[in-house]
Design a protein around this motif. Structure first.
Motif, short mmCIF file in Angstrom:
data_model
loop_
_atom_site.label_atom_id
_atom_site.label_comp_id
_atom_site.label_asym_id
_atom_site.label_seq_id
_atom_site.Cartn_x
_atom_site.Cartn_y
_atom_site.Cartn_z
N LEU A 186 0.91 -1.35 0.04
CA LEU A 186 0.09 0.04 -0.17
C LEU A 186 0.71 1.24 0.00
O LEU A 186 1.93 1.14 0.42
N GLU A 187 0.29 2.28 -0.27
CA GLU A 187 0.99 3.74 -0.41
C GLU A 187 1.83 4.14 0.53
O GLU A 187 2.78 4.95 0.65
N ASP A 188 1.24 3.59 1.55
CA ASP A 188 2.00 4.14 3.09
C ASP A 188 2.72 3.14 3.76
O ASP A 188 3.13 3.16 4.77
N GLY A 189 2.98 1.84 3.02
CA GLY A 189 3.58 0.73 3.70
C GLY A 189 4.89 0.54 3.00
O GLY A 189 5.05 0.96 1.89
N GLY A 190 5.77 -0.39 3.26
CA GLY A 190 6.87 -0.70 2.92
C GLY A 190 7.95 0.26 2.95
O GLY A 190 7.80 1.35 3.49
N SER A 191 9.19 -0.12 2.40
CA SER A 191 10.38 0.48 2.71
C SER A 191 10.45 1.49 1.40
O SER A 191 11.25 2.64 1.64
N VAL A 192 9.80 1.24 0.34
CA VAL A 192 10.17 2.09 -0.81
C VAL A 192 8.40 2.59 -0.89
O VAL A 192 7.92 1.96 -1.33
N ARG A 193 8.54 3.89 -0.74
CA ARG A 193 7.13 4.61 -1.11
C ARG A 193 6.92 4.53 -2.48
O ARG A 193 7.72 5.47 -3.26
N PRO A 194 5.65 4.07 -3.20
CA PRO A 194 5.39 4.30 -4.55
C PRO A 194 5.40 5.79 -5.04
O PRO A 194 4.67 6.69 -4.35
N LYS A 195 6.08 6.19 -6.02
CA LYS A 195 6.16 7.65 -6.35
C LYS A 195 4.83 8.01 -6.73
O LYS A 195 4.19 9.28 -6.02
N ALA A 196 4.10 7.60 -7.65
CA ALA A 196 2.92 7.82 -8.05
C ALA A 196 1.56 8.16 -7.07
O ALA A 196 1.09 9.17 -6.72
N ALA A 197 1.41 7.00 -6.13
CA ALA A 197 0.46 6.96 -5.14
C ALA A 197 1.00 7.96 -4.09
O ALA A 197 -0.05 8.62 -3.64
N GLY A 198 2.06 8.20 -3.95
CA GLY A 198 2.83 9.24 -2.74
C GLY A 198 2.00 10.54 -3.19
O GLY A 198 1.86 11.51 -2.46
N ALA A 199 2.40 10.67 -4.50
CA ALA A 199 2.00 12.30 -4.97
C ALA A 199 0.58 12.52 -4.99
O ALA A 199 0.17 13.60 -4.60
N LEU A 200 -0.08 11.58 -5.29
CA LEU A 200 -1.73 11.48 -5.38
C LEU A 200 -2.05 11.83 -3.88
O LEU A 200 -2.92 12.71 -3.54
N LEU A 201 -1.59 10.97 -2.95
CA LEU A 201 -1.75 11.38 -1.54
C LEU A 201 -1.68 12.61 -0.98
O LEU A 201 -2.35 13.16 -0.18
N ASP A 202 -0.25 12.90 -1.20
CA ASP A 202 0.05 14.34 -0.71
C ASP A 202 -0.88 15.49 -1.36
O ASP A 202 -1.20 16.32 -0.57
N ALA A 257 5.93 8.22 -12.87
CA ALA A 257 6.64 7.15 -12.18
C ALA A 257 7.66 6.49 -13.34
O ALA A 257 7.49 6.33 -14.41
N GLU A 258 8.98 6.47 -12.83
CA GLU A 258 10.13 6.07 -13.74
C GLU A 258 10.29 4.50 -13.32
O GLU A 258 10.20 3.96 -12.12
N ILE A 259 10.07 3.79 -14.31
CA ILE A 259 9.78 2.02 -14.40
C ILE A 259 11.14 1.56 -14.81
O ILE A 259 11.58 1.85 -15.96
N GLY A 260 11.91 0.56 -13.95
CA GLY A 260 13.17 0.19 -14.45
C GLY A 260 12.78 -1.51 -14.64
O GLY A 260 13.51 -2.12 -15.63
N ASP A 261 11.88 -2.00 -14.35
CA ASP A 261 11.58 -3.55 -14.28
C ASP A 261 10.27 -3.79 -14.16
O ASP A 261 9.51 -2.92 -13.43
N LEU A 282 -0.12 4.43 -16.61
CA LEU A 282 0.32 3.78 -15.39
C LEU A 282 -0.52 2.59 -14.89
O LEU A 282 -0.05 1.36 -14.60
N ILE A 283 -1.77 3.06 -14.77
CA ILE A 283 -2.73 1.87 -14.41
C ILE A 283 -3.40 1.14 -15.40
O ILE A 283 -3.61 0.16 -15.29
N GLY A 284 -3.53 2.02 -16.43
CA GLY A 284 -4.44 1.35 -17.81
C GLY A 284 -3.74 0.18 -18.29
O GLY A 284 -4.26 -0.73 -18.64
#
Length: 306
Positions: free
Chosen positions: A31-47, A227-231, A174-176
């Motif tokens: 989830l957007e507020d969990g884990g050690s790496v905050r997803p960029k897109a969800a974090g931006a929307l939440l903020d 979001a920059e996606i590497g893999d 990103l979601i589509g």
């Protein structure tokens, strides 16, 4: 309530459905507020959502977050913003409301009260809420117009409803992209007939749904992130934080199918997403509307003179 097993997804939109979705994602800290790496897109929307809601709610207002899940937005509104610690005062009450009991049980923060309730039948007194927020949730409701009517009845004088909607699909790849790929192989993601999808309600549609409830659209604030996606793992981390039901369906799939999806994903991304300055990453856009609804003002009655 016991969450459904990964092999047996519950009826879409039911309490068991959402309990199961959130339990599965919480286990993997996606989830957007969990884990050690905050997803960029969800974090931006939440903020962005939290900043607009903070302005509308006032320091000592009562806020109800509809479809709160595990409380990312509720926690953001209950805590002072780091850059503006005076904006949020201890007097604010945030009600985290959700049909699912499981995720609400995990919210432990001062200033937040959990409320397990159907959005169409909120268990609150009329006229007591200063702001109602709905983040990534309106299109998941069986009867959005009915819910807006119920929410309108909860508003205190001067109150508002803040609803997030997605922009056009071309601005939300990103979601589509992931949703289209998953929809081809996972029957769990077939929407019931008549159910709205994430792109089926735009601001004009929201205004039409809100009008019978005596609400009008008074403001729209747009936002976007890339979001920059590497893999594949990086893509799913961003995707999962924005599309929980699809994320849970993917994680329920057999490991062999998940591996095939991961192998197919780079080719799909190459077809639909541009590369960044660093050719090793894809640029995955997401864009949204934050729509503010307020009770329609009655026209003033002018008494003729003379």
């Amino acid at each position: 309530m016991t969450a459904p097993s990964p092999a047996s997804p519950a009826t879409y939109g039911s309490r068991a459905h959402w309990d199961g979705v959130h339990a599965l994602l919480e286990d993997r800290a996606l989830l957007e507020d969990g884990g050690s790496v905050r997803p960029k897109a969800a974090g931006a929307l939440l903020d962005h959502m939290a900043a607009v809601a903070d302005r509308l709610a006032g320091a000592d207002g009562v806020v109800m977050d509809l479809g709160a899940g595990q409380g990312a937005l509720a926690r953001a509104l209950a805590q002072p913003a780091p850059a503006h610690p005076a904006l949020t005062q201890p007097g604010r009450l945030v009600i985290a409301s959700d049909i699912a009991a499981g995720p609400l049980a995990a919210i432990r923060a001062p200033g937040i009260a959990g409320l397990v309730a159907d959005a169409a039948r909120p268990a609150l007194k009329p006229g007591v809420v200063d702001l109602i927020t709905c983040l990534r949730g309106l299109w998941t409701l069986p009867d959005p117009a009915g819910v807006l009517t119920a929410m309108a009845g909860l508003l205190a004088p001067g109150g508002h409803i803040l609803v997030q909607l997605w922009d056009k699909p071309a601005r939300c790849r990103l979601i589509g992209t992931g949703a289209a790929l998953l929809g081809k192989v996972l029957p769990d993601l077939t929407r019931p007939a008549g159910e709205a999808g994430p792109f089926d309600i735009d601001p004009d549609g929201l205004a039409a749904l809100a009008a019978p409830a005596g609400l009008e659209l008074v403001a729209i604030e747009d936002g976007a992130a890339t979001a920059e996606i590497g893999d594949a793992a990086g893509y799913w981390r961003e995707f999962d934080a924005l599309a929980e039901t699809a994320a849970a369906a993917r994680l329920r799939a057999p490991a062999a199918l998940q591996a095939r999806l991961d192998a197919a994903l780079p080719g799909v991304l190459d077809r639909v997403l541009p590369r960044g300055d660093d050719a090793a990453v894809w640029q995955a856009p997401i864009a949204w509307h934050l729509c503010t609804l307020a009770p329609r003002m009655a026209p003033e009655t002018v008494t003729p003179t003379g």
